[in-house]
Design an enzyme around this catalytic site. Structure first.
Site, short mmCIF file in Angstrom:
data_model
loop_
_atom_site.label_atom_id
_atom_site.label_comp_id
_atom_site.label_asym_id
_atom_site.label_seq_id
_atom_site.Cartn_x
_atom_site.Cartn_y
_atom_site.Cartn_z
CG ASP A 45 -1.99 -1.05 1.17
OD1 ASP A 45 -2.01 -1.81 0.18
OD2 ASP A 45 -2.80 -1.13 2.12
CG ASP A 95 -13.46 -1.76 -0.48
OD1 ASP A 95 -12.90 -2.86 -0.64
OD2 ASP A 95 -13.08 -0.72 -1.04
#
Length: 243
Positions: A10, A131
């Site tokens: 990330d 998500d």
């Protein structure tokens, strides 16, 4: 069939970080050389890498493009990239640069026709990011929660030709609480699209728990913080995932 283990990189400000529950103010920095990190994962046996441009997810456009390009040059496997990819131009640009698959989250809810057209023109290369916070779809870098359920969103892409659904339980992400196996398997059984598990992987027990559900449609699992904190050995995880 084996489970794919996707080690995660990330990106925030060009650095390798992990967030807790998607909160940009709760970032832990694990390194400032994403390409070197990618090479380390490759040496451990990783054939896939999952990358997220966190700044891009909030900005709605690529921010850490230079870091991604650096990883593309040095990682010999396949890269799956998400974060701020919300236009046809950005989808095509990353695919042309050599990214194997792009993950589209916010746009999947707000502009499903964009995703369907991209999937039709790029078979096997578009992943829909689903998500979830308490079973409902979260968007805009998880800052907003919609009134659409995870399974309802997933079913909209049932015949679109998307490569996979990337299911993240936001409430567990980066917290090492253990993967939400039950919700992930329920989603996989509800649709015919392969599902990638994400969020909360704590140790090898999560790999063992997911491995039997390959037959249910679980394609892979993303792990980040457990690797960086030394709680999960990538080489071992890949061996277990292969059964």
């Amino acid at each position: 069939m084996s489970l794919i283990v996707f080690p995660a990189i990330d990106l925030k400000g060009g650095q390798v970080v992990r967030l807790a529950e998607g909160d940009m103010d709760r970032a832990t920095v694990y390194g400032d050389d994403p390409a070197a990190q990618a090479e380390a994962f490759q040496h451990a046996g990783a054939e896939w890498l999952h990358m997220v441009d966190l700044d891009g997810a909030f900005a709605g456009a690529s921010v850490n493009g230079a870091a991604v390009a650096g990883v593309l040059q040095r990682f010999g496997g396949k890269i799956q990239l998400g974060g701020g990819i919300r236009t046809r131009e950005s989808i095509e640009r990353w695919l042309d640069l050599g990214v194997a698959r792009v993950v589209i989250g916010t746009a999947a809810l707000k502009d499903p026709e964009l995703v369907k057209a991209a999937a039709r023109d790029n078979p096997g290369r578009i992943v829909v990011g689903v998500d979830a916070r308490d079973g409902m779809v979260a968007t805009e870098g998880w800052a907003d929660v919609s009134d659409v359920s995870v399974i309802d969103l997933a079913r909209r892409f049932e015949d679109a030709g998307v490569a996979a659904l990337l299911f993240t339980d936001v409430g567990r992400d980066g917290l090492l609480k253990g993967c939400n196996v039950e919700a992930t398997v329920a989603l996989a059984r509800a649709v015919s699209i392969p599902v990638i598990a994400s969020g909360g992987v704590a140790d090898i027990a999560d790999i063992h728990a997911l491995r039997p559900h390959v037959a249910d449609g679980i394609e892979g699992v993303i792990t980040g913080r457990a690797l960086y904190d030394g709680r999960l050995d990538l080489k071992w995880a890949i061996e277990v995932a292969k059964g």
